[in-house]
Write an enzyme that holds these catalytic residues in place. Structure first.
Site, short mmCIF file in Angstrom:
data_model
loop_
_atom_site.label_atom_id
_atom_site.label_comp_id
_atom_site.label_asym_id
_atom_site.label_seq_id
_atom_site.Cartn_x
_atom_site.Cartn_y
_atom_site.Cartn_z
N SER A 128 50.32 -21.41 -35.89
CA SER A 128 50.55 -22.82 -35.57
C SER A 128 49.67 -23.68 -36.46
CB SER A 128 50.21 -23.14 -34.11
OG SER A 128 50.39 -24.51 -33.83
N ASN A 153 60.14 -15.28 -31.11
CA ASN A 153 60.21 -14.08 -31.95
C ASN A 153 59.03 -13.14 -31.71
OD1 ASN A 153 62.61 -14.94 -33.12
ND2 ASN A 153 61.58 -15.99 -34.81
N TYR A 166 52.16 -31.19 -31.28
CA TYR A 166 51.27 -30.05 -31.06
C TYR A 166 51.13 -29.75 -29.58
CZ TYR A 166 47.05 -27.15 -31.34
OH TYR A 166 46.14 -26.13 -31.23
N THR A 206 49.57 -23.70 -43.78
CA THR A 206 48.33 -24.44 -43.54
C THR A 206 47.10 -23.57 -43.80
OG1 THR A 206 48.34 -23.87 -41.17
CG2 THR A 206 49.44 -25.92 -41.81
N ASP A 249 57.47 -16.34 -42.23
CA ASP A 249 57.55 -17.49 -41.33
C ASP A 249 57.95 -16.98 -39.95
OD1 ASP A 249 58.25 -19.77 -39.91
OD2 ASP A 249 59.21 -20.75 -41.61
N GLY A 305 44.60 -17.87 -41.04
CA GLY A 305 43.98 -19.13 -40.68
C GLY A 305 42.52 -18.96 -40.31
#
Length: 318
Positions: free
Chosen positions: A80, A104, A150, A40, A61, A15
């Site tokens: 996120s 996790n 969020y 994303t 994931d 990201g």
């Protein structure tokens, strides 16, 4: 302190902020695993980093159990959806990433005896009734509004991180990141800076949601990365605000971008977003005192660098 060449796991590493964080860690000589589902983000965002021998990209994931990655000394949990456009498109996935993904990542850090840093957000303060926002402010959040997926995902992630610390002794830190901008933001991100810059370079009207009098504090990505690493390398648990304490109305940010791009674009108002915070500004006294950190890149310089990056990618002149 993470020693040179030790292994670091960065979730959400492809990201915007994650890619800059991976790049800094590689420059410092660490081995870095970038874990990302690319829901994303784009694999091209870390294409240049693949040239480093110490860099590994793992498509995974975070809501599924983590694979064995070998000895790991630091886990930086950034995974996120971060922009309203993304988390409104992926509401359940955003909540599950905050809950299952954080669980996790914490379990992985505990198994390896690694320090764990959660990148939380200024959104935990909601539409704040206290100004500027200090870490001991509990927030004013709508738990059932569209933005709640969020906000509450991050608030839960903070609670889970502290529960892990208290119950299992996991070495943790929580960073609350305020608005960050810079190169590698997606043009279709939906946030203010990429929107304004893309519109200005295309000669389109800059769309301001609401009155434009709502305020934001903007921190250049290099400064944000420095703040995150300073916290990761400390013994501080936090939470700690990482952001720029200079507060500006949105209309002034739009005017600065119009000036720097030399565009003839006008400004057009559109309806404001639901539960959009009216004021946003961090109190960074804790970070200054305990970490010796404060942002150093001015807004004008940061915008120049960001505009140049967008212009190069679009072929536009700025």
């Amino acid at each position: 302190m993470v020693a040179e060449s030790e292994h670091v796991l960065v979730t959400g590493g492809a990201g915007f902020v994650g890619s800059h964080l991976c790049e800094r860690l590689l420059r410092e000589g660490h081995r870095v695993t970038c874990m990302d589902s690319f829901a994303t983000s784009d694999p091209d965002g870390v294409a240049e980093l693949r040239r480093h021998n110490g860099f590994t990209v793992l498509e995974h994931d975070v809501t599924r159990s983590f694979p064995d990655l070998g000895d790991t000394r630091l886990v930086l949990h950034l995974a996120s959806a971060a922009s309203p456009r993304d988390y409104l498109r992926l509401p359940i996935e955003t909540l599950e990433t905050g809950a299952l993904g954080t669980r996790n990542a914490l379990a992985f850090a505990q198994r390896h005896g690694a320090r764990f840093l959660l990148t939380s957000t200024s959104e935990v303060y909601g539409d704040p009734l206290e100004h500027p926002q200090r870490e001991d402010y509990w927030g004013n959040v709508n738990p059932v509004g569209p933005r709640s997926v969020y906000d509450e995902a991050k608030r839960y992630a903070e609670a889970l991180t502290m529960a892990h610390h208290r119950q299992h002794g996991t070495d943790v830190a929580i960073a609350r990141i305020f608005n960050t901008y810079g190169p590698r933001m997606r043009a279709d991100d939906g946030r203010m800076i990429p929107n304004f810059i893309s519109q200005a370079l295309a000669g389109e009207p800059l769309t301001i949601a609401g009155s434009g009098n709502q305020t934001r504090s903007l921190c250049y990505v290099d400064d944000t990365v420095s703040g995150l690493l300073a916290l990761a390398r400390s013994t501080l648990t936090g939470p700690v605000n990482i952001g720029n304490p200079r507060e500006l109305p949105v209309w002034q940010v739009a005017d600065e971008i119009r000036t720097l791009t030399g565009t003839a674009s006008t400004v057009r108002q559109i309806p404001g977003a639901v539960d959009d915070p009216r004021r946003r500004c961090p109190d960074i006294s804790l970070a200054q005192r305990e970490l010796g950190w404060r942002p150093g890149v001015t807004l004008r310089e940061g915008l120049r660098r960001t505009i140049a990056w967008f212009a190069a990618g679009s072929g536009a002149a700025a």
